[in-house]
Design a protein around this motif. Structure first.
Motif, PDB file in Angstrom:
ATOM      1  N   GLY A 113       0.807  -1.217   0.000  1.00 43.15           N
ATOM      2  CA  GLY A 113       0.000   0.000   0.000  1.00 43.15           C
ATOM      3  C   GLY A 113       0.835   1.259   0.000  1.00 43.15           C
ATOM      4  N   THR A 114       1.829   1.301   0.855  1.00 43.05           N
ATOM      5  CA  THR A 114       2.696   2.480   0.946  1.00 43.05           C
ATOM      6  C   THR A 114       3.512   2.662  -0.323  1.00 43.05           C
ATOM      7  N   ALA A 115       4.021   1.568  -0.874  1.00 46.02           N
ATOM      8  CA  ALA A 115       4.837   1.656  -2.094  1.00 46.02           C
ATOM      9  C   ALA A 115       4.014   2.159  -3.282  1.00 46.02           C
ATOM     10  N   VAL A 146      -7.160   0.361  -8.900  1.00 45.27           N
ATOM     11  CA  VAL A 146      -6.718  -0.886  -8.297  1.00 45.27           C
ATOM     12  C   VAL A 146      -7.830  -1.931  -8.380  1.00 45.27           C
ATOM     13  N   GLY A 147      -7.450  -3.166  -8.663  1.00 43.34           N
ATOM     14  CA  GLY A 147      -8.403  -4.271  -8.717  1.00 43.34           C
ATOM     15  C   GLY A 147      -8.358  -5.076  -7.435  1.00 43.34           C
ATOM     16  N   THR A 194      -5.879  -2.724  -0.495  1.00 43.63           N
ATOM     17  CA  THR A 194      -6.852  -1.735  -0.947  1.00 43.63           C
ATOM     18  C   THR A 194      -7.295  -0.847   0.211  1.00 43.63           C
ATOM     19  N   ALA A 195      -7.597  -1.446   1.363  1.00 44.36           N
ATOM     20  CA  ALA A 195      -8.022  -0.667   2.528  1.00 44.36           C
ATOM     21  C   ALA A 195      -6.916   0.283   2.976  1.00 44.36           C
ATOM     22  N   GLU A 215      -6.873   4.422   2.873  1.00 43.89           N
ATOM     23  CA  GLU A 215      -6.628   5.148   4.117  1.00 43.89           C
ATOM     24  C   GLU A 215      -5.511   6.182   3.989  1.00 43.89           C
ATOM     25  N   ILE A 216      -4.419   5.839   3.292  1.00 45.05           N
ATOM     26  CA  ILE A 216      -3.235   6.710   3.304  1.00 45.05           C
ATOM     27  C   ILE A 216      -3.078   7.603   2.086  1.00 45.05           C
TER      28      ILE A 216
END
Length: 169
Positions: free
Chosen positions: A91-93, A108-109, A125-126, A130-131
């Motif tokens: 997620g961060t990347a 995003v799928g 995905t969550a 969020e970020i």
């Protein structure tokens, strides 16, 4: 320019996200697609035995395999695109790569999951929703198999309950 980042991992859900992005933004002559694959960071103990060059080649090879069908689809459609891969937390990347590339959106799928699965699972995905300050479009794919849908969360809930019982005693 309308820059769209699409995380790809070779799954049917990521292929669905690519097709959705092409259908939605492919007619725009200013659209530019960025495919991005995220490779896991190797543990420090494993990295001690491999050269940096070997690790980079391994990551590049795995990333190219994961993005092969998405790249072929975009080439077939005659669209402008680029491919990158990054390492780290997924997620961060993805968010950091979208910021670096100055993307306007992330497509995003993901698979359809029930709320119990989402409760026990660390969803990319969550986390991305969020970020990220960049708009994220979520394209839902197929449902999870029955075992993953009910078995894994139930095992997690059972393990958590057992752990709490041990701590309480």
């Amino acid at each position: 320019m309308n820059k769209i980042l699409i995380p790809v991992d070779g799954s049917k859900n990521s292929e669905m996200a690519v097709k959705h992005a092409v259908n939605t933004y492919g007619q725009d002559p200013n659209a530019y697609f960025h495919l991005c694959n995220v490779q896991p960071t190797l543990y420090r103990h494993i990295g001690k035995f491999l050269s940096k060059k070997t690790i980079n080649e391994w990551h590049a090879e795995r990333a190219a395999l994961a993005s092969a069908s998405a790249s072929a689809y975009l080439e077939k459609q005659g669209l402008n695109f680029a491919f990158t891969y990054v390492c780290g937390d997924t997620g961060t990347a993805i968010r950091d790569e979208a910021v670096r590339l100055e993307c306007n959106r992330i497509v995003v799928g993901t698979s359809k999951k029930n709320s119990l699965s989402r409760l026990f699972e660390n969803s990319t995905t969550a986390k991305l929703l969020e970020i990220s300050n960049i708009p994220v479009e979520v394209v839902t794919g197929s449902s999870l198999p029955v075992l993953e849908r009910w078995g894994i969360p139930a095992l997690g809930a059972g393990a958590a309950t057992a752990l709490m019982a041990v701590v309480i005693d």
